[in-house]
Design a protein around this motif. Structure first.
Motif, PDB file in Angstrom:
ATOM      1  N   LEU A  39       0.811  -1.220   0.000  1.00  0.00           N
ATOM      2  CA  LEU A  39       0.000   0.000   0.000  1.00  0.00           C
ATOM      3  C   LEU A  39       0.843   1.268   0.000  1.00  0.00           C
ATOM      4  CD1 LEU A  39      -2.746  -1.028   2.594  1.00  0.00           C
ATOM      5  CD2 LEU A  39      -2.956  -0.987   0.099  1.00  0.00           C
ATOM      6  N   GLY A  40       2.108   1.156   0.440  1.00  0.00           N
ATOM      7  CA  GLY A  40       2.978   2.323   0.470  1.00  0.00           C
ATOM      8  C   GLY A  40       2.575   3.361   1.499  1.00  0.00           C
ATOM      9  N   LEU A  41       2.013   2.916   2.617  1.00  0.00           N
ATOM     10  CA  LEU A  41       1.586   3.841   3.666  1.00  0.00           C
ATOM     11  C   LEU A  41       2.789   4.330   4.472  1.00  0.00           C
ATOM     12  CD1 LEU A  41      -1.431   1.754   5.026  1.00  0.00           C
ATOM     13  CD2 LEU A  41      -1.538   3.680   3.436  1.00  0.00           C
ATOM     14  N   SER A  42       2.570   5.331   5.274  1.00  0.00           N
ATOM     15  CA  SER A  42       3.609   5.777   6.197  1.00  0.00           C
ATOM     16  C   SER A  42       3.846   4.686   7.238  1.00  0.00           C
ATOM     17  CB  SER A  42       3.178   7.064   6.894  1.00  0.00           C
ATOM     18  OG  SER A  42       2.147   6.785   7.839  1.00  0.00           O
ATOM     19  N   PRO A  43       4.986   4.694   7.939  1.00  0.00           N
ATOM     20  CA  PRO A  43       5.258   3.643   8.917  1.00  0.00           C
ATOM     21  C   PRO A  43       4.175   3.482   9.988  1.00  0.00           C
ATOM     22  CG  PRO A  43       7.256   4.849   8.447  1.00  0.00           C
ATOM     23  CD  PRO A  43       6.153   5.595   7.750  1.00  0.00           C
ATOM     24  N   ILE A  44       3.714   4.584  10.562  1.00  0.00           N
ATOM     25  CA  ILE A  44       2.686   4.483  11.597  1.00  0.00           C
ATOM     26  C   ILE A  44       1.386   3.949  11.024  1.00  0.00           C
ATOM     27  CG2 ILE A  44       1.199   5.820  13.155  1.00  0.00           C
ATOM     28  CD1 ILE A  44       3.929   5.300  14.275  1.00  0.00           C
ATOM     29  N   ALA A  45       1.018   4.431   9.850  1.00  0.00           N
ATOM     30  CA  ALA A  45      -0.188   3.924   9.208  1.00  0.00           C
ATOM     31  C   ALA A  45      -0.042   2.437   8.884  1.00  0.00           C
ATOM     32  CB  ALA A  45      -0.485   4.711   7.933  1.00  0.00           C
ATOM     33  N   SER A  46       1.166   2.010   8.533  1.00  0.00           N
ATOM     34  CA  SER A  46       1.409   0.595   8.241  1.00  0.00           C
ATOM     35  C   SER A  46       1.187  -0.264   9.480  1.00  0.00           C
ATOM     36  CB  SER A  46       2.834   0.404   7.717  1.00  0.00           C
ATOM     37  OG  SER A  46       3.012   1.024   6.462  1.00  0.00           O
ATOM     38  N   VAL A  47       1.637   0.216  10.621  1.00  0.00           N
ATOM     39  CA  VAL A  47       1.410  -0.530  11.869  1.00  0.00           C
ATOM     40  C   VAL A  47      -0.085  -0.669  12.127  1.00  0.00           C
ATOM     41  CG1 VAL A  47       1.683  -0.481  14.370  1.00  0.00           C
ATOM     42  CG2 VAL A  47       3.613   0.122  12.904  1.00  0.00           C
ATOM     43  N   ALA A  48      -0.802   0.434  12.019  1.00  0.00           N
ATOM     44  CA  ALA A  48      -2.241   0.404  12.270  1.00  0.00           C
ATOM     45  C   ALA A  48      -2.964  -0.501  11.284  1.00  0.00           C
ATOM     46  CB  ALA A  48      -2.813   1.821  12.208  1.00  0.00           C
ATOM     47  N   GLU A  49      -2.590  -0.414  10.022  1.00  0.00           N
ATOM     48  CA  GLU A  49      -3.237  -1.245   8.991  1.00  0.00           C
ATOM     49  C   GLU A  49      -2.922  -2.722   9.204  1.00  0.00           C
ATOM     50  OE1 GLU A  49      -5.627  -1.952   5.559  1.00  0.00           O
ATOM     51  OE2 GLU A  49      -5.421  -0.233   6.918  1.00  0.00           O
ATOM     52  N   LEU A  50      -1.691  -3.033   9.609  1.00  0.00           N
ATOM     53  CA  LEU A  50      -1.320  -4.416   9.910  1.00  0.00           C
ATOM     54  C   LEU A  50      -2.181  -4.970  11.039  1.00  0.00           C
ATOM     55  CD1 LEU A  50       0.612  -6.879   9.639  1.00  0.00           C
ATOM     56  CD2 LEU A  50       2.031  -5.765  11.398  1.00  0.00           C
ATOM     57  N   LEU A  51      -2.324  -4.205  12.101  1.00  0.00           N
ATOM     58  CA  LEU A  51      -3.147  -4.649  13.224  1.00  0.00           C
ATOM     59  C   LEU A  51      -4.588  -4.868  12.789  1.00  0.00           C
ATOM     60  CD1 LEU A  51      -1.852  -2.325  16.093  1.00  0.00           C
ATOM     61  CD2 LEU A  51      -1.127  -4.658  15.563  1.00  0.00           C
ATOM     62  N   MET A  52      -5.106  -3.934  11.998  1.00  0.00           N
ATOM     63  CA  MET A  52      -6.505  -4.039  11.598  1.00  0.00           C
ATOM     64  C   MET A  52      -6.726  -5.221  10.657  1.00  0.00           C
ATOM     65  SD  MET A  52      -9.407  -2.749  12.272  1.00  0.00           S
ATOM     66  CE  MET A  52      -8.906  -1.219  13.057  1.00  0.00           C
ATOM     67  N   ARG A  53      -5.818  -5.409   9.703  1.00  0.00           N
ATOM     68  CA  ARG A  53      -5.989  -6.544   8.773  1.00  0.00           C
ATOM     69  C   ARG A  53      -5.851  -7.880   9.497  1.00  0.00           C
ATOM     70  NH1 ARG A  53      -4.197  -5.327   2.573  1.00  0.00           N
ATOM     71  NH2 ARG A  53      -5.094  -3.229   2.468  1.00  0.00           N
ATOM     72  N   THR A  54      -4.962  -7.934  10.458  1.00  0.00           N
ATOM     73  CA  THR A  54      -4.834  -9.161  11.248  1.00  0.00           C
ATOM     74  C   THR A  54      -6.096  -9.394  12.062  1.00  0.00           C
ATOM     75  OG1 THR A  54      -2.446  -8.736  11.415  1.00  0.00           O
ATOM     76  CG2 THR A  54      -3.372 -10.415  12.861  1.00  0.00           C
ATOM     77  N   ALA A  55      -6.640  -8.333  12.622  1.00  0.00           N
ATOM     78  CA  ALA A  55      -7.877  -8.449  13.399  1.00  0.00           C
ATOM     79  C   ALA A  55      -9.017  -8.973  12.545  1.00  0.00           C
ATOM     80  CB  ALA A  55      -8.244  -7.094  13.997  1.00  0.00           C
ATOM     81  N   LEU A  56      -9.155  -8.433  11.348  1.00  0.00           N
ATOM     82  CA  LEU A  56     -10.238  -8.870  10.465  1.00  0.00           C
ATOM     83  C   LEU A  56     -10.045 -10.319  10.033  1.00  0.00           C
ATOM     84  CD1 LEU A  56     -10.621  -5.639   8.294  1.00  0.00           C
ATOM     85  CD2 LEU A  56     -12.066  -6.393  10.198  1.00  0.00           C
ATOM     86  N   ALA A  57      -8.789 -10.722   9.819  1.00  0.00           N
ATOM     87  CA  ALA A  57      -8.522 -12.116   9.480  1.00  0.00           C
ATOM     88  C   ALA A  57      -8.890 -13.038  10.635  1.00  0.00           C
ATOM     89  CB  ALA A  57      -7.047 -12.286   9.108  1.00  0.00           C
ATOM     90  N   LEU A  58      -8.593 -12.619  11.839  1.00  0.00           N
ATOM     91  CA  LEU A  58      -8.960 -13.420  13.011  1.00  0.00           C
ATOM     92  C   LEU A  58     -10.474 -13.483  13.183  1.00  0.00           C
ATOM     93  CD1 LEU A  58      -6.197 -12.165  15.439  1.00  0.00           C
ATOM     94  CD2 LEU A  58      -6.573 -14.555  14.838  1.00  0.00           C
ATOM     95  N   ARG A  59     -11.152 -12.439  12.816  1.00  0.00           N
ATOM     96  CA  ARG A  59     -12.614 -12.423  12.909  1.00  0.00           C
ATOM     97  C   ARG A  59     -13.264 -13.318  11.862  1.00  0.00           C
ATOM     98  NH1 ARG A  59     -15.543  -7.072  11.074  1.00  0.00           N
ATOM     99  NH2 ARG A  59     -15.140  -8.110   9.072  1.00  0.00           N
ATOM    100  N   ASP A  60     -12.686 -13.351  10.656  1.00  0.00           N
ATOM    101  CA  ASP A  60     -13.388 -13.949   9.519  1.00  0.00           C
ATOM    102  C   ASP A  60     -12.825 -15.279   9.021  1.00  0.00           C
ATOM    103  OD1 ASP A  60     -14.944 -11.650   9.557  1.00  0.00           O
ATOM    104  OD2 ASP A  60     -13.686 -10.617   8.081  1.00  0.00           O
ATOM    105  N   ASN A  61     -11.601 -15.626   9.405  1.00  0.00           N
ATOM    106  CA  ASN A  61     -10.933 -16.785   8.817  1.00  0.00           C
ATOM    107  C   ASN A  61     -10.740 -17.895   9.847  1.00  0.00           C
ATOM    108  OD1 ASN A  61      -8.253 -18.319   8.045  1.00  0.00           O
ATOM    109  ND2 ASN A  61      -9.138 -17.525   6.150  1.00  0.00           N
ATOM    110  N   THR A  62     -11.251 -19.070   9.530  1.00  0.00           N
ATOM    111  CA  THR A  62     -11.200 -20.195  10.463  1.00  0.00           C
ATOM    112  C   THR A  62      -9.771 -20.637  10.753  1.00  0.00           C
ATOM    113  OG1 THR A  62     -13.349 -20.987   9.704  1.00  0.00           O
ATOM    114  CG2 THR A  62     -11.976 -22.551  10.873  1.00  0.00           C
ATOM    115  N   MET A  63      -8.915 -20.660   9.735  1.00  0.00           N
ATOM    116  CA  MET A  63      -7.533 -21.086   9.942  1.00  0.00           C
ATOM    117  C   MET A  63      -6.828 -20.157  10.916  1.00  0.00           C
ATOM    118  SD  MET A  63      -5.469 -23.561   8.980  1.00  0.00           S
ATOM    119  CE  MET A  63      -6.243 -24.131   7.445  1.00  0.00           C
TER     120      MET A  63
END
Length: 226
Positions: A96-120
């Motif tokens: 995505l080419g985000l800033s470092p802080i935005a990258s941290v936030a986006e990583l956390l959010m994408r991981t959260a959504l994966a944990l919410r939606d993905n059985t594996m």
């Protein structure tokens, strides 16, 4: 004519047959792995049997044992897949080419959504919590994930994007601890249905300078719209 081509009668050669057999074996292993993940996520490691996995996968116990020696091997395979997917999430954020802080936030959010939606992902997280009950060494948890967060925080400091009294290596540990603790609480209380909102609270609280950066995070904006 090569050995890999068909004979005049149109029948598949031995090479073709071997390739098809390998493809079927891969599909079978994937079916077993996903069945095991579903059961581990729903019931927890101690309550799952090989018979449970076989029945959910629609095959015999013998077929399961042919691909996985025992339940411990299944747990290791599911957990390894969990830790394979975390770097894939990180790579999608890097693109995505985000800033470092935005990258941290986006990583956390994408991981959260994966944990919410993905059985594996759900299974891997639960198995890590239950690792003391599993008679096999699982992958060492969270180190690479923490290292990536630390790298982004160090970049943010170098760029003047982050001014924080806590050094990046310690702040990365705090963020990752808060994140995985949050996902566990969300799982126990609300089956992770509120995980995105909880993780956003973590980002805004632990990184008070991130508010402008959050506006550039696609997953964060999607969470706020819902």
């Amino acid at each position: 004519m090569s050995a890999a081509s068909s004979d005049p009668s149109g029948m598949a050669t031995a090479a073709d047959g071997k390739e098809l057999k390998q493809e079927r074996a891969v599909r079978t292993r994937e079916t077993i792995l996903h069945a095991a993940a579903q059961l581990f996520a729903d019931k927890g490691y101690p309550s799952v049997t090989i018979l449970d996995v076989a029945q959910l996968a629609g095959m015999t116990k013998g077929a399961v044992y042919f691909h996985y020696a025992n339940k411990e091997a299944l747990a290791l395979a599911v957990t390894s897949e969990f830790y394979r997917r975390l770097p894939a999430i990180a790579e999608s954020v890097e693109e995505l080419g985000l800033s470092p802080i935005a990258s941290v936030a986006e990583l956390l959010m994408r991981t959260a959504l994966a944990l919410r939606d993905n059985t594996m992902m759900q299974a891997g997280a639960r198995l890590q919590i239950e690792s003391a009950l599993i008679g096999i060494d699982l992958p060492v948890p969270f180190q690479d994930y923490t290292g990536l967060v630390r790298t982004w925080l160090e970049r943010a400091v170098a760029l003047g994007e982050l001014q924080h009294s806590t050094p990046p290596h310690a702040l990365a540990r705090v963020i990752v601890s808060a994140f995985f603790g949050t996902q566990h609480i969300s799982w126990v209380l609300h089956d992770r249905q509120d995980i995105a909102e909880r993780v956003l609270e973590v980002a805004e609280t632990v990184l008070p300078s991130c508010h402008d950066a959050l506006r550039t995070c696609p997953s964060v904006q999607g969470c706020r719209k819902t």
